[in-house]
Design an enzyme around this catalytic site. Structure first.
Site, mmCIF file in Angstrom:
data_model
loop_
_atom_site.group_PDB
_atom_site.id
_atom_site.type_symbol
_atom_site.label_atom_id
_atom_site.label_comp_id
_atom_site.label_asym_id
_atom_site.label_seq_id
_atom_site.Cartn_x
_atom_site.Cartn_y
_atom_site.Cartn_z
ATOM 1 N N LYS A 9 -2.068 -0.983 12.154
ATOM 2 C CA LYS A 9 -2.096 -2.437 12.341
ATOM 3 C C LYS A 9 -2.248 -2.787 13.835
ATOM 4 C CE LYS A 9 0.697 -3.391 8.180
ATOM 5 N NZ LYS A 9 1.931 -4.079 7.690
ATOM 6 N N TYR A 49 -4.315 -8.882 1.333
ATOM 7 C CA TYR A 49 -2.909 -9.175 1.030
ATOM 8 C C TYR A 49 -2.752 -10.211 -0.088
ATOM 9 C CZ TYR A 49 -1.034 -6.440 4.958
ATOM 10 O OH TYR A 49 -0.654 -5.426 5.803
ATOM 11 N N ASN A 112 5.267 -3.692 11.640
ATOM 12 C CA ASN A 112 5.669 -2.371 11.134
ATOM 13 C C ASN A 112 4.572 -1.295 11.225
ATOM 14 O OD1 ASN A 112 4.173 -3.363 9.040
ATOM 15 N ND2 ASN A 112 5.768 -3.175 7.482
ATOM 16 N N HIS A 115 -0.168 0.232 7.556
ATOM 17 C CA HIS A 115 -0.273 -0.140 6.137
ATOM 18 C C HIS A 115 -0.676 1.125 5.377
ATOM 19 C CE1 HIS A 115 -1.520 -2.060 2.406
ATOM 20 N NE2 HIS A 115 -2.547 -1.226 2.438
ATOM 21 N N GLU A 126 -8.383 -1.352 -2.160
ATOM 22 C CA GLU A 126 -8.384 -1.500 -0.701
ATOM 23 C C GLU A 126 -9.502 -0.669 -0.045
ATOM 24 O OE1 GLU A 126 -4.281 -0.573 0.167
ATOM 25 O OE2 GLU A 126 -3.585 -2.455 -0.734
#
Ligand code: IDP
Ligand code: MG
Length: 149
Positions: A9, A49, A112, A115, A126
């Site tokens: 990310k 998402y 975080n 992914h 995805e």
């Protein structure tokens, strides 16, 4: 063999963790079969998402994932979805165990670092959102006989 989708990310890229994350994936024995850097557009972020579209944090999540370049990958191996989720650790870095990527490098659920797909169905969805079929490379890697019985 399974394939899963992994993405470093924007915070992971900005904090210089690209090499660290790729290194952990490689050392585990997983095979990278596609990889690219891109800056995600709003539409792709919303689509990626979509399962969270009704959540209170959805817009913040879209803003976060579009805030800078990311590194997207397709990773292959036996039970790759589960193996990568284990490497990545719990969603909230506060709870993620030491030794996991989020446990070792994160402090906040909204930052975080990585992914990873949560199921084979999500992985297929995805992967096809981020990669065309001709961007995925099939090859055999030396030493596979020392990874798999
Ligand atoms: P996952 O990334 O471990 O699969 P998900 O529940 O699918 O976790 O959530 C997607 C992403 O949304 C998380 O990685 C995190 O960046 C963000 N997120 C999840 N829950 C929260 C929250 O309660 N507040 C803020 N961000 C959240
Ligand atoms: Mg998820």
């Amino acid at each position: 063999m399974e394939r899963t989708f992994v993405m470093i990310k924007p915070d992971g890229v900005q904090r210089g963790l690209v090499g660290e994350v790729i290194s952990r994936i490689e050392k585990k024995g997983l095979k990278i079969v596609a990889m690219k850097m891109l800056w995600i557009e709003e539409d792709l972020a919303r689509e990626h998402y979509t399962e969270h579209s009704e959540k209170p944090f959805f817009q913040a999540l879209v803003d976060y994932i579009t805030s800078g370049p990311v590194v997207a990958m397709v990773v292959e191996g036996k039970e790759a979805v589960k193996v990568v989720r284990t490497l990545v650790g719990a969603t909230n870095p506060v709870e993620a165990l030491p030794g996991t990527i989020r446990g070792d490098f994160g402090m906040d659920i909204g930052r975080n670092v990585v992914h990873a797909s949560d199921s084979l169905e999500s992985a297929e969805r995805e992967i096809s959102l981020f990669f065309s079929a001709d961007e995925i490379v099939e090859y055999s890697k030396s030493g596979e006989e020392w990874l798999y019985e």
